[in-house]
Scaffold this motif. Structure first.
Motif, PDB file in Angstrom:
ATOM      1  N   LEU A 111       0.838  -1.206   0.000  1.00 63.33           N
ATOM      2  CA  LEU A 111       0.000   0.000   0.000  1.00 63.33           C
ATOM      3  C   LEU A 111       0.871   1.255   0.000  1.00 63.33           C
ATOM      4  O   LEU A 111       0.601   2.209  -0.725  1.00 63.33           O
ATOM      5  N   SER A 115       1.067   3.635  -3.512  1.00 60.95           N
ATOM      6  CA  SER A 115       0.164   4.784  -3.383  1.00 60.95           C
ATOM      7  C   SER A 115       0.899   6.113  -3.567  1.00 60.95           C
ATOM      8  O   SER A 115       0.336   7.173  -3.334  1.00 60.95           O
ATOM      9  N   PHE A 122      -2.894   2.981  -5.961  1.00 59.30           N
ATOM     10  CA  PHE A 122      -3.861   3.300  -4.924  1.00 59.30           C
ATOM     11  C   PHE A 122      -3.760   4.765  -4.529  1.00 59.30           C
ATOM     12  O   PHE A 122      -2.713   5.387  -4.671  1.00 59.30           O
ATOM     13  N   LEU A 124      -4.481   7.402  -1.248  1.00 59.12           N
ATOM     14  CA  LEU A 124      -4.706   7.471   0.190  1.00 59.12           C
ATOM     15  C   LEU A 124      -5.354   8.807   0.510  1.00 59.12           C
ATOM     16  O   LEU A 124      -4.769   9.868   0.276  1.00 59.12           O
ATOM     17  N   TYR A 129      -7.694   3.846   1.713  1.00 65.02           N
ATOM     18  CA  TYR A 129      -7.163   3.602   0.372  1.00 65.02           C
ATOM     19  C   TYR A 129      -8.292   3.286  -0.589  1.00 65.02           C
ATOM     20  O   TYR A 129      -9.270   2.630  -0.246  1.00 65.02           O
TER      21      TYR A 129
END
Length: 133
Positions: A111, A115, A122, A124, A129
């Motif tokens: 993640l 991100s 992804f 945030l 997320y």
């Protein structure tokens, strides 16, 4: 006093004999279990051979083709989880949804890496997320 010592020695010998018996049964059961795995191993080898042959045939027709990895990728699984939820999720929610597929460290690390930057997958926002459009 002599009887007491003999009794303890007798109990010890009986316990050792019982333990040896149990260990022998465990070894026998393990051998049986290994024997049961043989047909599965043979079938697995057949399937791998068939897959390799099919892969060769495909590469003959299309040299640019590469087989899809059978090992799941964390970012694909996380994308799947978030998409199925259809709303942003926290890292902890994603970890729980991933279950035993990946370690919590792997999910958090993926993640974090996916991100940020140009190749971000992804987004945030407020600690949650979502999949980047």
């Amino acid at each position: 006093m002599k009887n007491n010592t003999q009794n303890k020695t007798g109990n010890r010998n009986t316990a050792q004999a019982t333990l040896a018996e149990i260990n022998a049964k465990i070894a026998e059961l393990n051998q049986r279990r290994i024997g049961l795995a043989e047909p599965l191993k043979n079938r697995y080898a057949e399937l791998v051979g068939e897959l390799n042959e099919t892969g060769k045939q495909i590469r003959d027709l299309d040299p640019t083709w590469k087989p899809v990895s059978l090992k799941p990728k964390a970012d694909d699984k996380i994308r799947e989880i978030i998409t199925a939820q259809s709303s942003p999720m926290t890292a902890e929610e994603i970890i729980q949804a991933a279950g035993d597929t990946f370690t919590p460290w792997k999910v958090k690390n993926t993640l974090k890496k996916k991100s940020t930057g140009a190749k971000a997958v992804f987004v945030l926002v407020d600690g949650k997320y979502s999949v980047k459009s």
